[in-house]
Scaffold this motif. Structure first.
Motif, PDB file in Angstrom:
ATOM      1  N   LEU A 135      -5.642  -6.232  -6.180  1.00 10.03           N
ATOM      2  CA  LEU A 135      -4.531  -7.349  -5.716  1.00 10.03           C
ATOM      3  C   LEU A 135      -4.909  -8.580  -6.231  1.00 10.03           C
ATOM      4  O   LEU A 135      -4.006  -9.284  -6.665  1.00 10.03           O
ATOM      5  CB  LEU A 135      -4.507  -7.234  -4.205  1.00 10.03           C
ATOM      6  N   THR A 180       3.742  -4.583  -5.844  1.00  4.90           N
ATOM      7  CA  THR A 180       4.697  -4.306  -4.864  1.00  4.90           C
ATOM      8  C   THR A 180       3.795  -3.541  -3.513  1.00  4.90           C
ATOM      9  O   THR A 180       4.130  -3.801  -2.416  1.00  4.90           O
ATOM     10  CB  THR A 180       5.773  -3.410  -5.184  1.00  4.90           C
ATOM     11  N   ALA A 181       2.757  -2.765  -4.034  1.00  3.65           N
ATOM     12  CA  ALA A 181       2.309  -1.885  -2.853  1.00  3.65           C
ATOM     13  C   ALA A 181       1.097  -1.662  -3.047  1.00  3.65           C
ATOM     14  O   ALA A 181       0.452  -0.510  -3.549  1.00  3.65           O
ATOM     15  CB  ALA A 181       2.953  -0.770  -2.508  1.00  3.65           C
ATOM     16  N   PHE A 209      -3.051  -0.212  -2.493  1.00  2.00           N
ATOM     17  CA  PHE A 209      -3.656   0.670  -1.811  1.00  2.00           C
ATOM     18  C   PHE A 209      -4.583   0.208  -0.975  1.00  2.00           C
ATOM     19  O   PHE A 209      -5.912  -0.116  -1.210  1.00  2.00           O
ATOM     20  CB  PHE A 209      -3.992   1.803  -2.520  1.00  2.00           C
ATOM     21  N   THR A 268      -5.083  -1.110  -6.825  1.00  2.00           N
ATOM     22  CA  THR A 268      -3.792  -0.910  -7.398  1.00  2.00           C
ATOM     23  C   THR A 268      -3.463   0.481  -7.792  1.00  2.00           C
ATOM     24  O   THR A 268      -4.570   1.092  -8.536  1.00  2.00           O
ATOM     25  CB  THR A 268      -3.041  -1.836  -8.104  1.00  2.00           C
ATOM     26  N   ALA A 272       2.995   2.300  -7.943  1.00  2.00           N
ATOM     27  CA  ALA A 272       3.766   1.050  -7.405  1.00  2.00           C
ATOM     28  C   ALA A 272       4.015   0.266  -8.568  1.00  2.00           C
ATOM     29  O   ALA A 272       3.205  -0.286  -9.282  1.00  2.00           O
ATOM     30  CB  ALA A 272       3.051   0.131  -6.422  1.00  2.00           C
ATOM     31  N   TYR A 290       5.239  -3.472 -10.627  1.00  2.00           N
ATOM     32  CA  TYR A 290       4.837  -4.683 -10.131  1.00  2.00           C
ATOM     33  C   TYR A 290       6.218  -5.740 -10.321  1.00  2.00           C
ATOM     34  O   TYR A 290       7.069  -5.008 -11.065  1.00  2.00           O
ATOM     35  CB  TYR A 290       3.898  -5.284 -11.432  1.00  2.00           C
TER      36      TYR A 290
END
Length: 107
Positions: A8, A23-24, A26, A37, A41, A43
């Motif tokens: 992240l 966006t998501a 882990f 990441t 997902a 970006y």
């Protein structure tokens, strides 16, 4: 290709200087205290410098990773590596990993 795992806190940018954010991430797997990441997902991109039509085909809005790790997974999904390839929409240019952690690498 081997490379350091993205997390992240990694700095990822579009080719025109826009800041890309996952966006998501882990959250169950962390590297340097931050979630990794995964390939699934997309970006989101803010601050892209590519002008809109007719001067260009930008700005970049989202980015999707095309290739992740082949041997390292989180939640059954390939994690992203510094060497992973990507594409931004609508410009078709790649995202670039500028800074990431340097402790954990994968293939």
């Amino acid at each position: 290709m081997p490379g350091f795992l993205l997390h992240l806190g990694a700095t990822v940018m579009c080719s025109h200087g826009g800041q890309a954010t996952p966006t998501a991430p882990f959250a169950r797997v962390t590297v340097s205290g931050q979630p990794v990441t995964t390939l699934a997902a997309p970006y989101v991109i803010a601050g892209c410098g590519m002008p809109p039509p007719p001067a260009g085909n930008g700005p970049c809005v989202t980015g999707q990773w095309l290739v992740g790790a082949t041997r390292v997974f989180a939640g059954g999904l390939p994690v992203l590596l510094q060497s992973s390839t990507s594409i931004c929409v609508p410009t078709g240019t790649p995202m670039q990993v500028v800074v990431t952690q340097l402790r954990v690498s994968g293939v």
